[in-house]
Design an enzyme around this catalytic site. Structure first.
Site, PDB file in Angstrom:
ATOM      1  N   CYS A   1     -36.959  -2.220  84.111  1.00 41.83           N
ATOM      2  CA  CYS A   1     -37.485  -2.605  82.975  1.00 41.83           C
ATOM      3  C   CYS A   1     -37.741  -4.171  83.008  1.00 41.83           C
ATOM      4  O   CYS A   1     -37.303  -4.648  83.851  1.00 41.83           O
ATOM      5  CB  CYS A   1     -36.539  -2.591  81.877  1.00 41.83           C
TER       6      CYS A   1
ATOM      7  N   ARG B   1     -43.837  -3.172  84.530  1.00 42.39           N
ATOM      8  CA  ARG B   1     -42.374  -2.850  84.890  1.00 42.39           C
ATOM      9  C   ARG B   1     -41.871  -1.538  84.216  1.00 42.39           C
ATOM     10  O   ARG B   1     -40.781  -1.030  84.687  1.00 42.39           O
ATOM     11  CB  ARG B   1     -41.477  -3.993  84.997  1.00 42.39           C
TER      12      ARG B   1
ATOM     13  N   TRP C   1     -38.508   1.234  80.758  1.00 44.65           N
ATOM     14  CA  TRP C   1     -38.848   2.662  81.539  1.00 44.65           C
ATOM     15  C   TRP C   1     -37.308   3.371  81.296  1.00 44.65           C
ATOM     16  O   TRP C   1     -36.433   2.850  82.028  1.00 44.65           O
ATOM     17  CB  TRP C   1     -38.924   2.265  82.838  1.00 44.65           C
TER      18      TRP C   1
ATOM     19  N   ASN D   1     -31.734  -4.622  82.250  1.00 48.56           N
ATOM     20  CA  ASN D   1     -32.473  -3.707  83.404  1.00 48.56           C
ATOM     21  C   ASN D   1     -31.495  -3.217  84.314  1.00 48.56           C
ATOM     22  O   ASN D   1     -30.464  -3.991  84.759  1.00 48.56           O
ATOM     23  CB  ASN D   1     -33.602  -4.753  84.058  1.00 48.56           C
ATOM     24  N   GLY D   2     -31.706  -1.931  84.709  1.00 49.06           N
ATOM     25  CA  GLY D   2     -30.936  -1.448  85.713  1.00 49.06           C
ATOM     26  C   GLY D   2     -30.065  -0.281  85.220  1.00 49.06           C
ATOM     27  O   GLY D   2     -30.307   0.307  84.312  1.00 49.06           O
TER      28      GLY D   2
ATOM     29  N   GLU E   1     -50.796   8.209 101.995  1.00 51.74           N
ATOM     30  CA  GLU E   1     -51.006   7.384 101.123  1.00 51.74           C
ATOM     31  C   GLU E   1     -52.265   7.545 100.089  1.00 51.74           C
ATOM     32  O   GLU E   1     -52.034   7.385  98.794  1.00 51.74           O
ATOM     33  CB  GLU E   1     -51.314   5.833 101.669  1.00 51.74           C
TER      34      GLU E   1
ATOM     35  N   LYS F   1     -51.750   8.027  95.989  1.00 52.10           N
ATOM     36  CA  LYS F   1     -52.620   7.206  95.078  1.00 52.10           C
ATOM     37  C   LYS F   1     -53.152   8.339  94.135  1.00 52.10           C
ATOM     38  O   LYS F   1     -53.051   8.020  92.697  1.00 52.10           O
ATOM     39  CB  LYS F   1     -53.797   6.553  95.788  1.00 52.10           C
TER      40      LYS F   1
ATOM     41  N   GLU G   1     -50.364   9.531  91.737  1.00 53.76           N
ATOM     42  CA  GLU G   1     -49.659   8.717  90.999  1.00 53.76           C
ATOM     43  C   GLU G   1     -50.572   8.266  89.644  1.00 53.76           C
ATOM     44  O   GLU G   1     -50.087   7.734  88.690  1.00 53.76           O
ATOM     45  CB  GLU G   1     -48.981   7.630  91.443  1.00 53.76           C
TER      46      GLU G   1
ATOM     47  N   HIS H   1     -49.884  26.143 109.614  1.00 52.14           N
ATOM     48  CA  HIS H   1     -48.312  26.494 109.503  1.00 52.14           C
ATOM     49  C   HIS H   1     -48.016  26.602 108.083  1.00 52.14           C
ATOM     50  O   HIS H   1     -46.650  26.503 107.622  1.00 52.14           O
ATOM     51  CB  HIS H   1     -47.503  25.478 110.226  1.00 52.14           C
TER      52      HIS H   1
ATOM     53  N   LYS I   1     -43.182  -0.587  88.190  1.00 48.77           N
ATOM     54  CA  LYS I   1     -43.752  -1.434  89.477  1.00 48.77           C
ATOM     55  C   LYS I   1     -42.718  -1.689  90.416  1.00 48.77           C
ATOM     56  O   LYS I   1     -42.643  -1.681  91.821  1.00 48.77           O
ATOM     57  CB  LYS I   1     -44.364  -2.621  88.997  1.00 48.77           C
TER      58      LYS I   1
END
Length: 613
Positions: free
Chosen positions: A2, A27, A78, A104-105, A486, A490, A493, A509, A608
């Site tokens: 957060c 964030r 968040w 935060n946390g 990657e 992208k 997300e 496979h 983030k």
């Protein structure tokens, strides 16, 4: 995960807090709130949604405190504990209404604390762990806010940073941290607190970093640091040379697009003075000097998400060039498998923020077992810089978009630099080869710049054609595998498209069963020792009716005979191609997401900086 802001000074606090939260919205953004202290009374406004929702609520209520309050705290959330509802938004108060807390946390023992405090008569109005902190501080308060916060911290378990404001002590904010980021901005007659520097960068560039288990008392005329033993600490003030305008969009529609276009500069700064007269110079890595690198018998790379993909490229490069055995681990799994690691190992942790909880925990374990630990990060003063033996900075500049772009290519460039340095020290690369390779690496920024201009149009056309597709598959071999991973990440997300990525040789496979005439398949087919194998995989894709979209090296006519669409990349050493191949895949994800009407800077459910497990 957060964002926290705080202000104490002589100016109206409300707008400063809101402006700071806007710069931290990357964030977390499912709810937000501010609390102000004026004339001995606390006043709080909260709203579900982004900062615009909070601003509308603030404007609608037109409170008197907004005009007179010169001290306050703010938060953008968040969710970790409790649903996304206004009652769970921060700040949180004790049941007497004398304290306000933003956190935060995660407080891991909040359930037992809540049970105990409810037994003492404290009433809870939310599902959050932050409210337990507010009540716990109230429980310990006997007229001395720093003492109450210190006592509360002794009972808290987990990873957190929080700021508290008390109606009985109207000239101070008190903050504490453990593992989660917190920084102080110093001004003349005013002070700022935040989870990250951009929150106050437009007001001051003078900062002080808060370390683990420290408590900070912030007043208009100064800041007092207190150690875990209760004794005062001296903390140097550092000057940040970031330009506040770098945190703005600079005319681009989104931060992500701006940061895609900033990638040439990010790679150039990362490489910069580390290549001197055709040779490598990785000085300034703290205790990780040339002796440590030369004596390393094994390299262990650790990261999460995008950083993991950069580490995978690093593993290929380090083993190819230096012949030092190299492993790669997902940080969130590393410490739970009782890894074999010791004094002969160099453990490298990649974290763009330098605050990633899982990566930090993995590095601590490796260090406890005797390994030398190197951090690779974009943020000076972040936690990883204080818990490692040395740091390799990526120099990408501030990145606001949640989806990593320029920090990713900067990490990849740093992996190449490390791999070349190891090769030089282990005597596995001739000087002429080293000079040629570094020369090509120095040319990459110009190639990225041209590639962005050249491929944006063709990528837009592909996005227009396939943005409604319900599934994408990404394939690659060797260093093409992390490129595929990657690229797929992208798209997942920011466009929310179900996507998978595989080593192309694994397609038969299982994943080949997913192909149909509606499936776009992105194939990383740049020139390499395995490019003929990738060509065969493309033919297998086309045989199933799927649409093959190939990334190919400029001048390779063979790939065009197999793939339905080809995006050409400039010629460079085949091991360096991932730096170029990332660009069209970032743009593809970007344009697909925009065509779907999505917010690319703030994708749902993501933040983030991941400062919790």
């Amino acid at each position: 995960m957060c964002g926290i802001t705080g202000y104490v000074g002589s100016r109206p606090a409300e707008e400063l807090l809101l402006a700071g939260l806007e710069r931290l919205e990357y964030r977390g953004y499912d709810s937000a709130g501010i609390a102000l202290l004026s004339d001995g009374a606390l006043d709080k406004v909260r709203a579900v949604g982004n900062l615009e929702a909070l601003r509308k609520r603030v404007a609608r209520e037109n409170r008197r405190s907004a005009r007179s309050a010169t001290i306050g705290i703010g938060h953008t959330r968040w969710a970790t504990h409790g649903r996304v509802e206004e009652r769970n938004a921060h700040p949180h108060s004790d049941h007497h209404g004398r304290f306000e807390v933003v956190l935060n946390g995660i407080v891991e023992n909040f359930a037992s604390l809540r049970t105990r405090l409810e037994g003492e008569g404290y009433r809870f109005n939310s599902d959050t762990d932050a409210e337990a902190v507010a009540h716990l501080i109230s429980y310990h308060f006997e007229g001395d806010l720093p003492a109450a916060v210190g006592a509360a911290c002794k009972e808290l378990e987990g990873h957190y940073a929080f700021v508290v404001m008390c109606a009985d002590e109207p000239d101070m904010l008190v903050a504490a941290r453990r593992e989660c980021p917190l920084v102080i901005g110093r001004g003349e007659g005013e002070q700022f607190l935040a989870s990250d520097i951009p929150a106050f960068l437009g007001e001051t560039r003078h900062v002080q970093y808060v370390d683990n288990d420290e408590l900070v008392v912030v007043r208009p005329d100064g800041v007092e640091f207190i150690g875990h033993d209760g004794l005062p600490l001296d903390r140097a003030v550092k000057v940040i040379d970031w330009d506040p305008e770098t945190a703005e969009k600079a005319g681009y529609d989104t931060f992500m697009l701006k940061e895609i276009h900033e990638q040439p500069q990010a790679v150039a700064r990362t490489v910069g003075d580390r290549i001197v007269d055709g040779d490598i110079s990785l000085s300034g890595l703290g205790e990780i000097d040339q002796r440590v690198l030369a004596e390393a018998r094994r390299i262990v790379l650790i990261g999460c998400g995008t950083s993991y993909h950069a580490g995978l490229i690093g593993r290929y490069a380090i083993e190819e060039w230096s012949r030092v055995p190299t492993e790669l681990d997902v940080a969130s799994e590393y410490r739970y498998r009782n890894p074999v690691v010791g004094p002969d190992d160099l453990v490298v942790g990649l974290s763009q923020s330098g605050e990633t909880a899982d990566t930090l925990a993995a590095l601590r374990l490796a260090r406890e077992r005797g390994a030398k630990v190197l951090g690779v990060t974009n943020v000076m003063g972040s936690q990883i810089t204080r818990e490692t033996d040395g740091v390799l900075y990526t120099r990408a500049g501030i990145e606001i978009g949640v989806a990593a772009t320029k920090t990713y290519v900067a990490q990849v460039a740093s992996m190449y630099l490390l791999a070349v340095q190891l090769a030089a020290l282990h005597g596995t690369m001739p000087e002429s080869r080293r000079s040629d390779l570094l020369g090509q690496l120095e040319a990459i920024p110009q190639q990225i710049d041209k590639l962005i201009a050249d491929c944006d149009g063709p990528v837009r056309e592909l996005a227009e054609r396939y943005h409604r597709s319900e599934f994408f598959l990404y394939l690659g071999r060797h260093v093409g595998v992390p490129v595929a991973l990657e690229g797929a990440l992208k798209l997942k997300e920011i466009a929310y498209v179900p996507t998978d990525a595989y080593a192309a040789g694994e397609m038969k496979h299982g994943p080949i069963a997913l192909l149909s005439e509606a499936t776009p398949v992105i194939c990383v087919a740049t020139d390499s020792p395995v490019s003929d194998k990738v060509a065969s995989n493309i033919q297998e894709v086309r045989a199933r009716g799927a649409h093959a979209i190939a990334l190919a090296t400029e001048g390779n006519r063979e790939i065009a005979t197999y793939a339905e669409h080809v995006l050409e990349l400039p010629q460079t050493d085949w091991m360096l191609q991932p730096l170029l191949a990332a660009i069209p895949l970032q743009l593809l994800a970007y344009h697909v997401a925009r065509l779907r009407g999505l917010n690319v800077d703030q994708p749902r459910n993501l933040a983030k900086t991941v400062t919790v497990e």
